[in-house]
Motif scaffolding. Sequence first.
Motif, PDB file in Angstrom:
ATOM      1  N   ARG A  57      -2.891   0.493   1.190  1.00  0.00           N
ATOM      2  CA  ARG A  57      -3.543   0.880   2.444  1.00  0.00           C
ATOM      3  C   ARG A  57      -3.479   2.385   2.652  1.00  0.00           C
ATOM      4  NH1 ARG A  57      -5.358  -0.960   7.542  1.00  0.00           N
ATOM      5  NH2 ARG A  57      -5.221   0.786   8.998  1.00  0.00           N
ATOM      6  N   LYS A  58      -2.364   3.024   2.305  1.00  0.00           N
ATOM      7  CA  LYS A  58      -2.253   4.480   2.437  1.00  0.00           C
ATOM      8  C   LYS A  58      -3.388   5.177   1.700  1.00  0.00           C
ATOM      9  CE  LYS A  58       1.622   6.351   1.397  1.00  0.00           C
ATOM     10  NZ  LYS A  58       2.878   6.608   0.633  1.00  0.00           N
ATOM     11  N   VAL A  59      -3.649   4.732   0.483  1.00  0.00           N
ATOM     12  CA  VAL A  59      -4.701   5.365  -0.321  1.00  0.00           C
ATOM     13  C   VAL A  59      -6.070   5.089   0.280  1.00  0.00           C
ATOM     14  CG1 VAL A  59      -5.774   5.459  -2.594  1.00  0.00           C
ATOM     15  CG2 VAL A  59      -3.291   5.274  -2.404  1.00  0.00           C
ATOM     16  N   ARG A  60      -6.283   3.875   0.792  1.00  0.00           N
ATOM     17  CA  ARG A  60      -7.578   3.570   1.412  1.00  0.00           C
ATOM     18  C   ARG A  60      -7.806   4.433   2.643  1.00  0.00           C
ATOM     19  NH1 ARG A  60      -5.820  -1.877   0.582  1.00  0.00           N
ATOM     20  NH2 ARG A  60      -5.570  -2.149   2.847  1.00  0.00           N
ATOM     21  N   GLU A  61      -6.739   4.702   3.394  1.00  0.00           N
ATOM     22  CA  GLU A  61      -6.868   5.596   4.544  1.00  0.00           C
ATOM     23  C   GLU A  61      -7.247   7.007   4.096  1.00  0.00           C
ATOM     24  OE1 GLU A  61      -3.265   5.439   6.779  1.00  0.00           O
ATOM     25  OE2 GLU A  61      -3.593   3.385   7.506  1.00  0.00           O
ATOM     26  N   ALA A  62      -6.646   7.494   3.018  1.00  0.00           N
ATOM     27  CA  ALA A  62      -6.984   8.827   2.496  1.00  0.00           C
ATOM     28  C   ALA A  62      -8.445   8.895   2.082  1.00  0.00           C
ATOM     29  CB  ALA A  62      -6.072   9.174   1.315  1.00  0.00           C
TER      30      ALA A  62
END
Length: 413
Positions: A227-232
């Motif tokens: 999810r962190k990467v998708r937010e980025a």
Amino acid sequence: LYVSMPRSSTRASPPESRIGAHHRRPRLCSVHLSMSTIAMSALRARGALFAGAKISSVARAKVGTASKMAAAPRAAAAAGDERVSRALRTINTSAVKAAASSPPTAEAEPAAAAAAAQTAGSAPASAAPNDEIVYTLKGPQPQKFGVADGELANVLTASGSFVTRAVSGALCEGWTPTVVEGSPPAGAYTLGEFGGRWLKETSDVAKFPRPAAPIKLYEFEGCPFCRKVREAVVWLDLDVEFYPCPQGGPTYREFVKNVGGKSQFPYMVDDNTGVSMYESDDIIDYLYDKYGPGKEKVPTLLRAGALTVLTAGFGLAPRMGAGSRYQVAKMPAKPITVYSYEASPFCKLVREKLVELELPHLMRTVGRGSPKRQELKDRRGTFQAPYIEDPNTGVAMFESSAIVKYLEEQYAA
């Protein structure tokens, strides 16, 4: 019809538009011609007459041959050759011009299916950005903030991340709202109008380098690191090809293990630079360095270490692992295009189903400030996410509940 004409010299004739530039009018002057000069001129004129007669004869022969060749498809069509007849009726000259610069990639079946659906009374069709496939809008009309019957519990539980992660996954870098006096220009996307004013949204994403080919991410919905990467990706307004790796998935989990050496997610591949890597923090730093304002500008919401992981995990908890386990499905020939952004609970419900069915999809992120919001409004007359376009069937669709049902019916085994 083009006829190949024999050339009387080694130099090609100038184009018709340039003949005037090369034609020289004879100048009038008093010249005393000798008998030998007159004789030579007569011989040249006689040779030119014979050459002209030969050219005319050959041209008539070639025109006759070409006419016979051109008559063949007409005869075949008249005789009932349906394929030739259909081809003659559907020649697209603009596509022929485009073929000179890029190879065709559209398939006939989805376009034909979309055309048939439109004839049967479906909503008007819409061309994809590359004009390769014509999509027919199906399903219910988009309703802003409307919840379908029986879907309230799903929407509420999918909203957990919106609470714990604040605006991360909702905004683009440099998002700036501006109140503008008057009415918005016709067709302009706006967050809303009030009291003779309208709200204009801009961002800094146009300043950043864009990858020539989409980044590839191997991940799954229920993972807080993913999810962190998708937010980025939303912060940077990147278009990314997602290859879902749910638990028990037979395809992409095995690929990551074979190529990267371990089953760890997320895993990124950038074909533009030949870089591939594990570790969410390293991936985020790489994306910000390569396609953003630099890794020193990574938002605090993505840099808070264990706090970032915990808040992402708490936000996913109400969904009880949805989007993490494989459901047997048929693999599509092409990735499905999805207009989406991470913070939306409606988009999350669609993403869960895409991951469970292990369906590869091109995510066109549309966080606030993304110019792709205007792009979608221009094409469909409105903006709403999620919105999908399936190149395998020619179907386009709004409304999360309808999309989830469509994916189940189309791809679940």
